[in-house]
Design a protein around this motif. Structure first.
Motif, short mmCIF file in Angstrom:
data_model
loop_
_atom_site.label_atom_id
_atom_site.label_comp_id
_atom_site.label_asym_id
_atom_site.label_seq_id
_atom_site.Cartn_x
_atom_site.Cartn_y
_atom_site.Cartn_z
N GLN A 169 34.97 37.09 33.14
CA GLN A 169 34.34 36.00 33.95
C GLN A 169 34.79 36.52 35.47
O GLN A 169 33.98 36.39 36.32
CB GLN A 169 34.56 34.70 33.59
CG GLN A 169 33.83 33.72 34.51
CD GLN A 169 34.02 32.08 33.95
OE1 GLN A 169 34.65 31.98 33.00
NE2 GLN A 169 33.54 31.47 34.69
N VAL A 170 35.85 36.82 35.47
CA VAL A 170 36.51 37.33 36.74
C VAL A 170 35.66 38.29 37.53
O VAL A 170 35.48 38.24 38.79
CB VAL A 170 37.80 37.31 36.87
CG1 VAL A 170 38.32 38.52 35.77
CG2 VAL A 170 38.50 37.75 38.25
N GLN A 172 32.79 39.37 36.68
CA GLN A 172 31.40 38.99 36.80
C GLN A 172 31.11 38.20 38.33
O GLN A 172 30.13 38.23 38.93
CB GLN A 172 30.80 37.98 35.68
CG GLN A 172 30.79 38.74 34.45
CD GLN A 172 30.53 37.93 33.23
OE1 GLN A 172 29.84 36.74 33.24
NE2 GLN A 172 30.33 38.46 32.04
N LYS A 173 32.52 37.33 38.48
CA LYS A 173 32.33 36.77 39.74
C LYS A 173 32.24 37.78 40.94
O LYS A 173 31.59 37.74 42.04
CB LYS A 173 33.31 35.76 39.95
CG LYS A 173 33.40 34.36 39.24
CD LYS A 173 32.28 33.47 39.88
CE LYS A 173 32.16 32.06 39.12
NZ LYS A 173 31.43 31.03 40.04
N ASP A 176 29.03 39.15 41.68
CA ASP A 176 28.11 38.32 42.20
C ASP A 176 28.50 38.18 43.83
O ASP A 176 27.51 38.26 44.89
CB ASP A 176 28.23 36.82 41.60
CG ASP A 176 27.59 36.77 40.37
OD1 ASP A 176 26.79 37.80 39.89
OD2 ASP A 176 28.01 35.76 39.68
N HIS A 177 29.74 38.16 44.15
CA HIS A 177 30.07 38.29 45.49
C HIS A 177 29.82 39.67 46.30
O HIS A 177 29.53 39.68 47.44
CB HIS A 177 31.78 38.07 45.73
CG HIS A 177 32.07 36.70 45.18
ND1 HIS A 177 31.32 35.51 44.99
CD2 HIS A 177 33.26 36.33 44.51
CE1 HIS A 177 32.05 34.56 44.61
NE2 HIS A 177 33.21 35.04 44.44
N LEU A 224 41.02 31.14 37.14
CA LEU A 224 40.24 32.25 37.89
C LEU A 224 41.21 32.46 38.99
O LEU A 224 41.35 31.25 39.62
CB LEU A 224 39.03 32.20 38.13
CG LEU A 224 37.81 32.13 36.93
CD1 LEU A 224 36.43 31.90 37.27
CD2 LEU A 224 38.08 33.42 36.15
N THR A 227 38.64 35.07 43.97
CA THR A 227 37.57 35.94 43.77
C THR A 227 36.54 36.26 44.98
O THR A 227 36.06 37.16 45.10
CB THR A 227 36.59 35.76 42.54
OG1 THR A 227 35.77 34.59 42.71
CG2 THR A 227 37.26 35.59 41.14
N TRP A 228 36.58 35.36 46.19
CA TRP A 228 36.04 35.46 47.29
C TRP A 228 36.88 35.97 48.26
O TRP A 228 37.98 35.70 48.59
CB TRP A 228 35.40 34.04 47.58
CG TRP A 228 34.68 34.33 48.92
CD1 TRP A 228 35.26 33.80 50.26
CD2 TRP A 228 33.28 34.65 49.01
NE1 TRP A 228 34.15 34.10 50.98
CE2 TRP A 228 33.08 34.46 50.60
CE3 TRP A 228 32.42 34.71 48.27
CZ2 TRP A 228 31.93 34.71 51.02
CZ3 TRP A 228 31.06 35.36 48.71
CH2 TRP A 228 30.68 35.45 50.11
N HIS A 238 39.09 30.84 46.55
CA HIS A 238 38.54 30.41 45.29
C HIS A 238 36.96 30.34 45.70
O HIS A 238 36.56 29.97 47.00
CB HIS A 238 39.12 29.27 44.72
CG HIS A 238 40.47 29.36 44.18
ND1 HIS A 238 41.65 28.80 44.63
CD2 HIS A 238 40.90 30.33 43.11
CE1 HIS A 238 42.72 29.19 43.93
NE2 HIS A 238 42.23 30.45 43.02
N ASP A 239 36.25 30.22 44.62
CA ASP A 239 34.81 30.30 44.93
C ASP A 239 34.30 28.86 45.23
O ASP A 239 33.50 28.56 46.08
CB ASP A 239 34.02 30.61 43.47
CG ASP A 239 32.78 30.68 43.84
OD1 ASP A 239 32.12 31.12 45.06
OD2 ASP A 239 31.91 30.71 42.76
N THR A 240 35.14 27.73 44.91
CA THR A 240 34.94 26.39 45.37
C THR A 240 35.55 26.13 46.57
O THR A 240 35.35 25.21 47.41
CB THR A 240 35.31 25.48 44.27
OG1 THR A 240 36.58 25.82 43.89
CG2 THR A 240 34.59 25.57 43.01
#
Length: 243
Positions: A169-170, A172-173, A176-177, A224, A227-228, A238-240
């Motif tokens: 999943q990491v 995959q993130k 997307d970025h 995670l 990832t951003w 973090h994505d959030t």
């Protein structure tokens, strides 16, 4: 009786010449089959639609979209126009640009191949963290797929697998970025700068599992890592937390 009924029959409207369909108005059972009235309504509606579409086209042509070059204060007359020849750059020039970028980052290795003609495909290995498959059309990046360092990036016939996603999943993130980064780094006049900027941004993932989030200070959130990567400062979030 026949003459009386013939005088009651309506005549087709001359304002809407619908050719032979005007004979439908002679149908004595208009209540059961109101085809002619429906045709008139559709004809009026299509005329209005064409009129409004013409007005909208004129307004859109007056208010043409203006990219970041105009926002930076550069006048429209001084802005360089995109040359269509940049879409078809010679392969040797593309190879030179990729080789220069490869020498810029020692911890990043780039393997270039052309399995399908002149379009280039890059296999970017970033340390022992991840691998990135980059599909290019001349010097324009079309697609990126990020996978783990130990994941298989080839198909059964030995070609780069540009369709299957990562099992983690990491990554995959990060994929997307990376797709978002392709939309951010856009400069059609200088595609080599775009590729170099994207590779510089991609290089910031060398500490994917070592850098804490710049906002919350934590290494993990929902299992995670951050990832951003910010497009300007390359800081980890973090994505959030980046919201």
């Amino acid at each position: 009786e026949l003459e009386r009924l013939s005088n009651l029959v309506g005549k087709p409207s001359e304002n809407h010449p619908l050719h032979n369909s005007g004979l439908l108005s002679l149908d004595p059972v208009q209540d059961k089959t109101p085809l002619y009235s429906q045709l008139l309504q559709a004809y009026k509606w299509s005329n209005k639609l064409q009129y409004h579409a013409g007005l909208a086209s004129g307004l859109l042509n007056q208010q043409s979209l203006k990219r970041s070059a105009n926002q930076m204060g550069v006048s429209a007359k001084r802005r360089p126009k995109a040359q269509p020849t940049t879409l078809v750059l010679p392969p040797q020039y593309v190879d030179d640009v990729i080789n220069r970028i490869d020498r810029m980052f020692p911890e990043m290795s780039i393997q270039l191949s052309r399995p399908n003609g002149t379009s280039a495909m890059l296999l970017v290995t970033l340390g022992k963290v991840l691998k990135v498959i980059v599909v290019m059309r001349s010097l324009f990046i079309d697609r990126t797929i990020v996978k783990g360092y130990n994941e298989n990036v080839y198909t059964e016939d030995g070609k780069l697998d540009i369709w299957s996603k990562s099992n983690y999943q990491v990554f995959q993130k990060v994929t997307d970025h990376a797709t978002t980064a392709l939309l951010h780094y856009q400069l059609p006049q200088m595609p080599d700068v775009v590729v170099r900027s994207f590779m510089t941004w991609l290089r910031s993932y060398i500490k994917l599992f070592q850098a804490p989030c710049q906002r919350c200070g934590k290494f993990l959130q929902d299992g995670l890592p951050p990832t951003w990567r910010d497009f300007r400062t390359l800081e980890a979030f973090h994505d959030t937390c980046r919201q």
